[in-house]
Every structure is written in C-alpha cells, then in structure tokens.
Design an enzyme around this catalytic site. Structure first.
Site, mmCIF file in Angstrom:
data_model
loop_
_atom_site.group_PDB
_atom_site.id
_atom_site.type_symbol
_atom_site.label_atom_id
_atom_site.label_comp_id
_atom_site.label_asym_id
_atom_site.label_seq_id
_atom_site.Cartn_x
_atom_site.Cartn_y
_atom_site.Cartn_z
ATOM 1 N N HIS A 197 0.076 -4.307 -6.855
ATOM 2 C CA HIS A 197 -1.239 -3.639 -6.795
ATOM 3 C C HIS A 197 -2.061 -3.909 -8.052
ATOM 4 O O HIS A 197 -2.845 -3.067 -8.496
ATOM 5 C CB HIS A 197 -1.075 -2.126 -6.590
ATOM 6 C CG HIS A 197 -0.077 -1.758 -5.545
ATOM 7 N ND1 HIS A 197 -0.244 -2.098 -4.221
ATOM 8 C CD2 HIS A 197 1.117 -1.117 -5.627
ATOM 9 C CE1 HIS A 197 0.814 -1.662 -3.531
ATOM 10 N NE2 HIS A 197 1.654 -1.069 -4.368
ATOM 11 N N SER B 22 6.084 -3.765 -2.728
ATOM 12 C CA SER B 22 5.832 -2.839 -3.832
ATOM 13 C C SER B 22 7.159 -2.380 -4.467
ATOM 14 O O SER B 22 7.800 -3.160 -5.151
ATOM 15 C CB SER B 22 4.964 -1.671 -3.357
ATOM 16 O OG SER B 22 4.471 -0.942 -4.451
#
Length: 200
Positions: A156, A115
């Site tokens: 995501h 991320s």
C-alpha cells in the site's frame, strides 16, 4: 519457490490468471479475522470464482492441523489474505503451519500473499509494527517472518490511508532491503528466486 506477493490481490491477480484458472486454491483469511474492514477478502473470493478456481477456505487459527495439512497437500495454490501481519505470523508459527507451508512450496506450489500475507514472507516483520498493531495475545518471543525472501515488502505504498505511515517506514528502515509495492503492482518470484515487479 513460486511466490506472488501484492498489496491488493483483486486488483492484480489477473496478471497470473494462467496460474489460477481452474486450480485448487487453499484460501486462508486468518490475517483478516480481527480487522474492522475486510472488503478485500470478498473481492479476492470474487476474482478466484471468476477465474474458475476451486476454492476451499480454512482458518489456521481454529482448524485442526491434520485438516490444514490435507488441504495444503491437495491444493495447487495457497493464498493468504491481508489483515494483521502479527496475528498471521503468530498463528502460522504456533500451529506449525509455517513448516507445512514451506514443505508444500518446496514441491513447486504457488503461494499468493496479499498485504499481511506478503509481509510475513520476509526475514522479520518488526518493520511493519507502525502499520499493524501487535495483538495483546501475541505469543512469539521475536518478530521473525517466514524467511522465504531476502527483502521486505512494504504494501500500500503511498496509497490512502497508508500514505504517511509507508513514507515513515521507508525513511526509518532505509537500511533494510525494502520493496515498496502499491495496490496496482505484484511481485513475482519464480522457481530460481529472481524477482519481477509487474503492474496492472
């Protein structure tokens, strides 16, 4: 340069288990330190343990530079957790860890970025400001990333609770070379710089 970039490491880390098994890992949780939810940090620790990795955790925002340097030099793998991309890049650049990391990657070491750890690899991280709030104490005059890759990871993608914001970023930054990545995918960049998307 060897990179493995992903949204959720504990979901896809097994895809590169031969690169992790019994290896020495420098585990950098710095990006997660100011986040409310940090479950992904614990699940990453568990996966490394399961794969027999020897993990040493270090926070680059508080640790002395010589300690970071000796850990990076000793490690086979350097792993950055998710969290706030702006806080992470600020600490990387402020402490000189950015140059240290590039030096170790040039030796052929593997960097795993989850991320925020993947986002900071791009030429700039400005595109992610809708997802990550810039800290009040952000000290950089620009939003330059590490410039390790020539594309922009959008983690995501279409995954709760980031579905709307990732769609918005895809639309607003359509001129960028965005690489949407959901929680079950990883991006492998090999020594020659070619990019392969793999799925769990």
């Amino acid at each position: 340069m060897k990179l493995f970039l992903c949204s959720h490491f504990s979901s896809v880390g097994s895809l590169i288990k031969e690169e992790i098994e019994n290896k020495k890992v420098a585990f950098i949780p710095t990006a997660s330190l100011r986040e409310g939810y940090t479950g992904y940090v614990g699940s990453a620790r568990k996966l490394f343990k399961k794969l027999g990795a020897i993990v040493t955790e270090i926070d680059i925002s508080t640790e002395a530079y010589p300690t970071i340097k000796s850990l990076f030099e000793d490690a086979d793998v350097i792993y950055f957790t998710g969290g706030n991309s702006f806080f992470l890049i600020d600490q990387l650049r402020k402490t000189g860890t950015d140059e240290l990391l590039k030096k170790e990657l040039a030796k052929g070491k593997l960097m795993i970025g989850e991320s925020a750890g993947a986002i900071v690899c791009a030429p700039s991280i400005q595109y992610i400001e809708q997802m990550d709030e810039k800290p009040e104490d952000y000290s950089q005059e620009d939003d330059a990333g590490l410039n390790l890759i020539d594309f922009y990871v959008l983690p995501h993608f279409l995954t709760a609770p980031f579905k709307k914001v990732t769609e918005k970023i895809m639309t607003e930054f359509s001129d960028l070379n965005l690489c949407p990545n959901n929680n079950r995918q990883g991006i492998v960049i090999d020594g020659e710089g070619s990019k392969v998307i793999c799925k769990d």
